[in-house]
Design an enzyme around this catalytic site. Sequence first.
Site, PDB file in Angstrom:
ATOM      1  N   ARG A 148     -16.558   2.033  -4.105  1.00 44.18           N
ATOM      2  CA  ARG A 148     -15.971   1.293  -2.989  1.00 44.18           C
ATOM      3  C   ARG A 148     -16.430  -0.158  -3.094  1.00 44.18           C
ATOM      4  O   ARG A 148     -17.599  -0.415  -3.300  1.00 44.18           O
ATOM      5  CB  ARG A 148     -16.391   1.910  -1.654  1.00 44.18           C
ATOM      6  CG  ARG A 148     -15.540   1.422  -0.484  1.00 44.18           C
ATOM      7  CD  ARG A 148     -15.761   2.254   0.757  1.00 44.18           C
ATOM      8  NE  ARG A 148     -15.308   3.633   0.640  1.00 44.18           N
ATOM      9  CZ  ARG A 148     -14.033   4.020   0.684  1.00 44.18           C
ATOM     10  NH1 ARG A 148     -13.068   3.121   0.842  1.00 44.18           N
ATOM     11  NH2 ARG A 148     -13.718   5.289   0.572  1.00 44.18           N
ATOM     12  N   LYS A 190       0.877  -1.181   0.000  1.00 39.33           N
ATOM     13  CA  LYS A 190       0.000   0.000   0.000  1.00 39.33           C
ATOM     14  C   LYS A 190       0.909   1.223   0.000  1.00 39.33           C
ATOM     15  O   LYS A 190       1.661   1.436   0.949  1.00 39.33           O
ATOM     16  CB  LYS A 190      -0.891  -0.006   1.246  1.00 39.33           C
ATOM     17  CG  LYS A 190      -1.864   1.163   1.287  1.00 39.33           C
ATOM     18  CD  LYS A 190      -2.728   1.119   2.537  1.00 39.33           C
ATOM     19  CE  LYS A 190      -3.852   2.137   2.473  1.00 39.33           C
ATOM     20  NZ  LYS A 190      -3.411   3.497   2.168  1.00 39.33           N
ATOM     21  N   LYS A 221      -7.773  -3.081   2.168  1.00 35.49           N
ATOM     22  CA  LYS A 221      -6.500  -2.548   2.664  1.00 35.49           C
ATOM     23  C   LYS A 221      -6.198  -3.137   4.039  1.00 35.49           C
ATOM     24  O   LYS A 221      -7.094  -3.315   4.861  1.00 35.49           O
ATOM     25  CB  LYS A 221      -6.509  -1.026   2.697  1.00 35.49           C
ATOM     26  CG  LYS A 221      -7.628  -0.397   3.480  1.00 35.49           C
ATOM     27  CD  LYS A 221      -7.621   1.112   3.301  1.00 35.49           C
ATOM     28  CE  LYS A 221      -8.895   1.711   3.872  1.00 35.49           C
ATOM     29  NZ  LYS A 221      -9.080   3.104   3.517  1.00 35.49           N
TER      30      LYS A 221
END
Length: 273
Positions: A181, A40, A187
Site C-alpha cells: 500500500r 477506477k 483512489k
Amino acid sequence: GGATEVSGSTSKAKKQEPKLLLANKWEGDKDVVGWWMSEKFDGMRAYYDGNGGMLSRLGNKICVPAWFVQDFPKIDLDGELWKGRKMFQETTSIVRSFNSDHQWKQITYLVFDSPSLPGSFEERTASLKTLLANTTAPIELVQHSKIGSMSEMHNELDRVLSLGGEGLMLRQPNSKYEGRRSSTLLKVKKMHDDEARVIAHERGAGRHVGRCGALRVELKNGKQFKIGTGFSDKERENPPAIGAIVTFKYQELSADGIPRFPVFDRIREDVEW
C-alpha cells in the site's frame, strides 16, 4: 476454462499472494496537479505471472482459459479483469465459476502496470504501450492523462461517475512500482458539493507565506470550517473576497455536520445569500 476463488485459502496459497501496489484514499488534502489520472474500474484485480497463470489479489489461482492469455506478453502484469461499468457481480461470477469458458469472451484484462519492469511509471507505461501495440489479445493498457488543474480532475471525476464509473485512480509522476500500500497511488470516489460564504482569510505558511493559506467559511446553517486546498497560486494571491459565496467539494459530512476534506472549486458570482 472457468475460475474459482476460495476465501478460506490455505497458508500455502497465502504464500503466493502477489506483491501488488495498493491505493490509499485521496483525502482532498494533497495537491495532485501534475499527477496521472485514470478511471477506477470496478472489476476484479488480477496478477498475470508472464507465463499463462493468473492470481487474485489474495494469491488464489484464477483458472483463466488458455486462449485468453495465449498472446499476452511474457512479463508479469498488474491489472483488472473487467466486463463493463456496474458489472462487478457479473465479472466475478464469470471469473469464479467453472464451465464459463465462452463467457470469458465478455471479459477484458485492463493493465495498469508491470511490477517487474524497471524505471519510472512513465517509462514502464511506454514499455507496456510498445508490448501491447497491435495485439489481438483481450488485453488493454489503461489510459492515463495528466492533471492540469484541480478543476480538471473534478470534471473528469464527474464525467466518469455520470457514465456509471466508480471514481478515479491517481498515480504520482516518476513513481516506482511498490508491492505494498502506497501514497504514490490514490483512489478518488464520489465527491459532494455545496456553497459557503467566506467570513475570513487565514494567512499562509511555508510555501504560501504572504498569501492566503485557507478560507474560513460558513454554511447556510451557520456551521463554520476552513477550506485550505484546491486553490491555484493566483487564487491564493487574490482570494475570494470576504462575503463572497464559493462552491466547494467534499467527501462526506462529519457526525456534527462539518464537511470532511473540503476542496475549493470556484466563486459563485451568480448566488447571493
